[in-house]
Design an enzyme around this catalytic site. Structure first.
Site, PDB file in Angstrom:
ATOM      1  N   HIS A   1      -0.244  -3.468   3.230  1.00 33.01           N
ATOM      2  CA  HIS A   1       1.116  -3.765   2.757  1.00 33.01           C
ATOM      3  C   HIS A   1       2.017  -2.600   3.204  1.00 33.01           C
ATOM      4  CE1 HIS A   1       4.347  -4.099  -0.291  1.00 33.01           C
ATOM      5  NE2 HIS A   1       3.980  -5.363  -0.431  1.00 33.01           N
TER       6      HIS A   1
ATOM      7  N   GLN B   1      -3.662  -5.523  -5.499  1.00 30.65           N
ATOM      8  CA  GLN B   1      -4.253  -6.867  -5.593  1.00 30.65           C
ATOM      9  C   GLN B   1      -5.714  -6.774  -6.028  1.00 30.65           C
ATOM     10  OE1 GLN B   1      -2.359  -9.457  -5.338  1.00 30.65           O
ATOM     11  NE2 GLN B   1      -0.605  -8.761  -4.146  1.00 30.65           N
TER      12      GLN B   1
ATOM     13  N   CYS C   1       5.595  -8.516   3.286  1.00 28.22           N
ATOM     14  CA  CYS C   1       5.564  -7.044   3.470  1.00 28.22           C
ATOM     15  C   CYS C   1       4.316  -6.612   4.218  1.00 28.22           C
ATOM     16  CB  CYS C   1       5.665  -6.311   2.133  1.00 28.22           C
ATOM     17  SG  CYS C   1       7.152  -6.683   1.235  1.00 28.22           S
TER      18      CYS C   1
ATOM     19  N   LYS D   1       1.628  -7.275 -11.875  1.00 29.58           N
ATOM     20  CA  LYS D   1       0.732  -8.229 -11.202  1.00 29.58           C
ATOM     21  C   LYS D   1      -0.478  -8.563 -12.072  1.00 29.58           C
ATOM     22  CE  LYS D   1       1.784  -6.849  -6.449  1.00 29.58           C
ATOM     23  NZ  LYS D   1       2.838  -7.753  -6.036  1.00 29.58           N
TER      24      LYS D   1
END
Ligand code: C6P
Length: 426
Positions: free
Chosen positions: A140, A221, A384, A244
């Site tokens: 990212h 993530q 991104c 997230k």
């Protein structure tokens, strides 16, 4: 009674393995009960940000109703309450990722700031011209640009691990770079936000440490979707964002091994991070407060704890199993959509619940727009990750991503939606 500070991750009760029922879990998320364009909302954009359960929304509300004050600076009841919430959240976060102690948790505003803190606080102090930082093709921008800035300022060289055709890391590249003897830091993502690839972090950590380098992991993530034990993984830094993982926006986490945090310079200067200030000089507190200048995100830590409790009750191993099952189902079900190409590893064991795809020659924004008209929220763009899209040979892609509240009917809805997209643009 043992204080929260004295409890270690080892004391946490072992949770039973049980399958999660996404449809039932979705009932805890008020936002998911609405219709958009007169259709039931199918939210498949959790990799961008997750939705929040009632308990998180209530915790934020409760904080402002009964505890709001600034932290670490007042002697009144509310200030003490706010400080306790803020510091207990640090402890709970250390348990969640099995850090050795709460002081290894630094609050930031998001994962991006956490990664910039590593580059600025550790990188600027320890790297010099000619030293190498290794990243990868799948990063990212938040784990690329901070290193580019350092390269510009200090003459550090940024090298990138390329990818195998299935979207996994070409680890021979890492071996080659490490053998060169100039690598001081390796900064890699735990899970790709585009390919879904889960990287073998523990294996990589061994290689990096054998070469005497430091290993920073972008866990943005990873932490929301996988059981994470920073000690077992043996990573030096691990960055993630509360938003997230069911928590509020505005709060990020940098985990750092304490001895490394101690060797870092502050990133931002100001109130709260100082020991003593004179007119022409100042001294700083020990970590983590050294890195938390100014009024921090306090209410967010209350919401974040409620999110950690929610995930803790589900059990992170169950969260992972649920997403793996959904991914296996989706990979299979979406094969029925002619012309659909899904990027990343074919094996659900190697990937998280992120499915990025292209559909014939249809532009990703058109796909997302038609799906939106069906009530299905997906993301379109480069996510991104422009260097990765260069490798994919596409300037943009469409992406569906899952979380604990996602269920198979929603993947069926996506498949039907994609059929509509095809017909629309035929
Ligand atoms: N990815 C996505 O839709 P922040 O914005 O700081 O909370 O997270 C940055 C970030 C860092 N690393 C990875 C692997 C990420 O996926 C993200 C955020 C979002 O994919 C927004 S671009």
């Amino acid at each position: 009674m043992s204080s929260p500070q004295s409890r270690t991750a080892k004391d946490a009760p072992a949770l039973e393995r049980h399958p999660l029922d996404g449809r039932k879990i979705a009932q805890d998320f008020p936002i998911l009960k609405q219709k958009v364009h007169d259709k039931r909302l199918v939210y498949l954009d959790s990799a961008a940000t997750s939705q929040k359960p009632y308990t998180v929304i209530d915790a934020l509300n409760e904080y402002y109703h009964s505890s709001n004050a600034n932290v670490h600076r007042g002697l009144h009841v509310l200030a003490e309450r706010a400080t306790e919430i803020y510091e207990c959240a640090r402890t709970r976060t250390s348990w969640f990722i099995h850090a050795e102690r709460p002081t290894e948790i630094v609050w930031t505003k998001n994962a991006t700031e956490a990664l910039n803190l590593v580059a600025h606080g550790w990188g600027r102090r320890h790297l010099k011209a000619g030293d190498e930082v290794v990243v990868s093709r799948m990063e990212h921008h938040s784990n690329l640009v901070p290193w580019h800035l350092l390269a510009k300022d200090k003459g550090v060289v940024v090298r990138a691990i390329e990818l195998n055709s299935d979207g996994t890391l070409r680890l021979e590249d890492l071996d080659r770079f490490l053998a060169g003897g100039k690598v001081k830091l390796v900064a890699l993502t735990h899970v790709s936000n585009v390919l879904g690839t889960i990287n073998p972090i523990a294996e990589i950590a061994k290689k990096v440490h054998a070469a005497g380098a430091v290993f920073a992991v972008d866990g943005c993530q990873g932490a929301p979707h996988l059981p994470v034990n920073v000690r077992d993984l043996d990573v030096d830094f691990y960055a993630f964002s509360a938003h997230k993982m069911l928590g509020p926006t505005g709060l990020g986490v940098l985990y750092g091994k304490y001895k490394l945090l101690e060797q870092m310079d502050p990133f931002l200067g100001g109130g709260e991070m100082i020991e003593e200030v004179r007119i022409d000089s100042s001294t700083y507190k020990a970590p983590p407060l050294r890195f938390e200048a100014g009024t921090p995100p306090i209410a967010q830590t209350a919401g974040h704890v409620a999110a950690l409790e929610y995930l803790g009750k589900l059990g992170m191993a169950n969260v992972r199993a649920h997403e793996k099952d959904l991914t296996a189902y989706a990979l299979n079900r979406l094969k029925e959509v002619a012309g659909l190409k899904i990027f990343g590893p074919a094996d659900p064991a190697q990937r998280a619940g992120v499915l990025t795809f292209e559909l014939e020659q249809i532009h990703a924004h058109d796909i997302a727009q038609v799906l939106d008209s069906e009530g299905i929220a997906v993301r379109a763009g480069h996510h991104c990750a422009q260097p990765l899209h260069e490798w994919l040979g596409a300037p943009s892609s469409a992406r569906a991503s899952f979380y604990v509240y996602t269920h198979q009917d929603e993947i069926d809805a996506l498949a039907r939606g994609l059929e509509k997209v095809r017909k629309y643009f035929a």
